[in-house]
Design a protein around this motif. Structure first.
Motif, short mmCIF file in Angstrom:
data_model
loop_
_atom_site.label_atom_id
_atom_site.label_comp_id
_atom_site.label_asym_id
_atom_site.label_seq_id
_atom_site.Cartn_x
_atom_site.Cartn_y
_atom_site.Cartn_z
N LEU A 70 -26.88 21.69 -12.16
CA LEU A 70 -25.51 21.20 -12.23
C LEU A 70 -25.47 19.72 -12.58
O LEU A 70 -24.54 19.25 -13.24
CB LEU A 70 -24.80 21.45 -10.90
CG LEU A 70 -24.68 22.92 -10.47
CD1 LEU A 70 -23.81 23.04 -9.23
CD2 LEU A 70 -24.14 23.79 -11.58
N ARG A 71 -26.48 18.98 -12.17
CA ARG A 71 -26.58 17.56 -12.54
C ARG A 71 -26.73 17.43 -14.06
O ARG A 71 -26.06 16.60 -14.69
CB ARG A 71 -27.77 16.91 -11.83
CG ARG A 71 -28.08 15.49 -12.32
CD ARG A 71 -29.30 14.95 -11.60
NE ARG A 71 -28.99 14.58 -10.23
CZ ARG A 71 -28.63 13.36 -9.85
NH1 ARG A 71 -28.53 12.39 -10.74
NH2 ARG A 71 -28.35 13.10 -8.59
N GLU A 72 -27.59 18.26 -14.63
CA GLU A 72 -27.84 18.18 -16.07
C GLU A 72 -26.67 18.70 -16.90
O GLU A 72 -26.31 18.12 -17.92
CB GLU A 72 -29.11 18.95 -16.44
CG GLU A 72 -29.49 18.84 -17.90
CD GLU A 72 -30.83 19.46 -18.21
OE1 GLU A 72 -31.22 19.44 -19.39
OE2 GLU A 72 -31.50 19.98 -17.28
N PHE B 150 -23.31 19.36 -15.85
CA PHE B 150 -21.97 18.84 -15.59
C PHE B 150 -21.94 17.36 -15.20
O PHE B 150 -20.86 16.80 -15.02
CB PHE B 150 -21.31 19.64 -14.47
CG PHE B 150 -21.04 21.07 -14.81
CD1 PHE B 150 -19.93 21.43 -15.57
CD2 PHE B 150 -21.89 22.08 -14.39
CE1 PHE B 150 -19.66 22.76 -15.89
CE2 PHE B 150 -21.64 23.41 -14.70
CZ PHE B 150 -20.53 23.75 -15.46
N ARG B 151 -23.12 16.74 -15.01
CA ARG B 151 -23.19 15.37 -14.54
C ARG B 151 -22.52 15.20 -13.18
O ARG B 151 -21.75 14.27 -12.95
CB ARG B 151 -22.60 14.39 -15.56
CG ARG B 151 -23.37 14.30 -16.86
CD ARG B 151 -22.78 13.28 -17.82
NE ARG B 151 -22.81 11.94 -17.26
CZ ARG B 151 -21.72 11.26 -16.90
NH1 ARG B 151 -20.52 11.81 -17.03
NH2 ARG B 151 -21.82 10.04 -16.41
N ILE B 152 -22.82 16.12 -12.27
CA ILE B 152 -22.29 16.03 -10.92
C ILE B 152 -23.43 16.13 -9.91
O ILE B 152 -24.45 16.78 -10.16
CB ILE B 152 -21.25 17.13 -10.62
CG1 ILE B 152 -21.85 18.53 -10.79
CG2 ILE B 152 -20.00 16.95 -11.48
CD1 ILE B 152 -20.94 19.65 -10.36
N ASP B 153 -23.24 15.47 -8.79
CA ASP B 153 -24.15 15.57 -7.66
C ASP B 153 -23.52 16.57 -6.69
O ASP B 153 -22.57 16.23 -5.97
CB ASP B 153 -24.33 14.20 -7.01
CG ASP B 153 -25.26 14.24 -5.81
OD1 ASP B 153 -26.01 15.22 -5.68
OD2 ASP B 153 -25.21 13.29 -4.99
N ALA B 154 -24.04 17.79 -6.70
CA ALA B 154 -23.39 18.88 -5.98
C ALA B 154 -24.10 19.23 -4.68
O ALA B 154 -25.34 19.19 -4.59
CB ALA B 154 -23.31 20.11 -6.87
N GLU B 155 -23.32 19.58 -3.69
CA GLU B 155 -23.83 20.11 -2.43
C GLU B 155 -23.65 21.62 -2.46
O GLU B 155 -22.51 22.12 -2.58
CB GLU B 155 -23.05 19.51 -1.26
CG GLU B 155 -23.57 19.91 0.11
CD GLU B 155 -24.88 19.22 0.46
OE1 GLU B 155 -25.65 19.80 1.25
OE2 GLU B 155 -25.13 18.11 -0.07
N ILE B 156 -24.74 22.37 -2.41
CA ILE B 156 -24.69 23.82 -2.55
C ILE B 156 -24.93 24.48 -1.19
O ILE B 156 -25.88 24.13 -0.47
CB ILE B 156 -25.75 24.32 -3.56
CG1 ILE B 156 -25.59 23.59 -4.90
CG2 ILE B 156 -25.64 25.83 -3.74
CD1 ILE B 156 -24.25 23.79 -5.57
N ASP C 35 -19.85 15.00 -6.36
CA ASP C 35 -19.42 13.69 -6.83
C ASP C 35 -19.86 13.54 -8.28
O ASP C 35 -20.89 14.08 -8.70
CB ASP C 35 -20.06 12.57 -6.00
CG ASP C 35 -19.51 12.54 -4.58
OD1 ASP C 35 -18.28 12.54 -4.43
OD2 ASP C 35 -20.33 12.52 -3.63
N LEU C 36 -19.08 12.76 -9.01
CA LEU C 36 -19.42 12.47 -10.40
C LEU C 36 -20.59 11.48 -10.43
O LEU C 36 -20.60 10.49 -9.71
CB LEU C 36 -18.21 11.88 -11.13
CG LEU C 36 -18.40 11.51 -12.60
CD1 LEU C 36 -18.65 12.76 -13.42
CD2 LEU C 36 -17.16 10.76 -13.11
N ILE C 37 -21.58 11.78 -11.24
CA ILE C 37 -22.70 10.87 -11.41
C ILE C 37 -22.33 9.84 -12.45
O ILE C 37 -22.04 10.18 -13.61
CB ILE C 37 -23.97 11.63 -11.84
CG1 ILE C 37 -24.37 12.63 -10.76
CG2 ILE C 37 -25.11 10.65 -12.13
CD1 ILE C 37 -25.49 13.54 -11.16
#
Length: 264
Positions: free
Chosen positions: A233-235, A237-243, A258-260
């Protein structure tokens, strides 16, 4: 058994390459969801697989043969396509629209046969749209219209159904209504379903297989447990996600993100 796959598929608009060198295999009799940021090539990929837009190079293989070599009616008996934006002629009734799904089977003067009417009635029944079969499509709610379009796709009697963002513009209840219908069709009738979705949690919950795209390429493909994870998801969508885990389905769930910033 592999029924649908692409080999080095490339799609371009003019000089701009939108989908580049995609080689994927679509699992048979499963639900596949294509995810990715806006403009990553999801819908273009879907349209390329269905021959709605021409390819620049590569192949789309259906039952071992290139779909470019299939005649239009023969292809329409194998795959049904529900585009993102549907336009029905003003004044068309629900039953009339669903009857268009029988076009691939019509010959001569194009009159509907008893078999055609039987299939139309079945499609209306399975999508719970029979109650308003005589109403105009224009007069229906968004969720009702979407079910009617799915009924038309079912009337084609294809084993493969493509949908481009089938939940767009629908409220939460109608989104679930459509996705639960598609899941039911997959489980009870073993339809292979390929759809573009924006909602990650819906994709994880309802799809068996996910394809995550970025800049016209596949970044990760596999079960939701392998795709809905922080690194991907980082790659994509460029987001730091809590799964976490969906307490009802057991599937991975994006709890917050959060948006990276500061990364290209």
């Amino acid at each position: 058994m592999v029924r649908l796959a692409t080999e080095n598929l490339q799609i371009a608009y003019g000089e701009q390459i939108i989908v580049d060198d995609l080689s994927v295999t679509i699992p048979n009799k499963q639900i596949t969801a294509i995810i990715g940021a806006n403009g990553c090539g999801k819908s273009t990929f879907l349209k390329g697989m269905t021959r709605l837009i021409p390819r620049h190079s590569g192949k789309v293989l259906l039952d071992g043969g290139d779909i470019a070599e299939h005649k239009t009616k023969a292809l329409a008996r194998k795959m049904a396509i529900l585009p993102q934006t549907q336009e029905a002629a003003s004044g068309l009734t629900v039953a009339e629209l669903v009857s268009y799904g029988r076009f691939p089977y019509q010959t001569g003067l194009g009159r509907l046969t008893p078999t055609d009417f039987e299939v139309i009635n079945w499609a209306l029944s399975v999508t719970n749209t029979d109650a308003f079969r005589d109403r105009q499509v224009d007069a229906l709610s968004g969720g009702q219209r979407q079910r009617v379009w799915i009924a038309m796709a079912l009337a084609q009697e294809t084993e493969i159904i493509f949908l481009d963002e089938p939940t767009t513009y629908l409220d939460m209840a109608h989104q679930l209504e459509v996705l639960e219908l598609l899941k039911k069709l997959n489980i009870e009738q073993e339809r292979t379903i390929i759809m573009v979705l924006h909602d990650l949690n819906q994709a994880a919950r309802f799809a068996d297989y996910l394809i995550a795209m970025k800049d016209g390429k596949v970044i990760k493909a596999g079960p939701s447990e392998e795709v809905i994870e922080p690194k991907t998801l980082r790659e994509v969508f460029r987001i730091d996600a809590e799964i976490g885990k969906d307490p009802r389905s057991g599937k991975p769930m994006c709890i917050t993100y959060d948006l990276i910033k500061g990364e290209d």
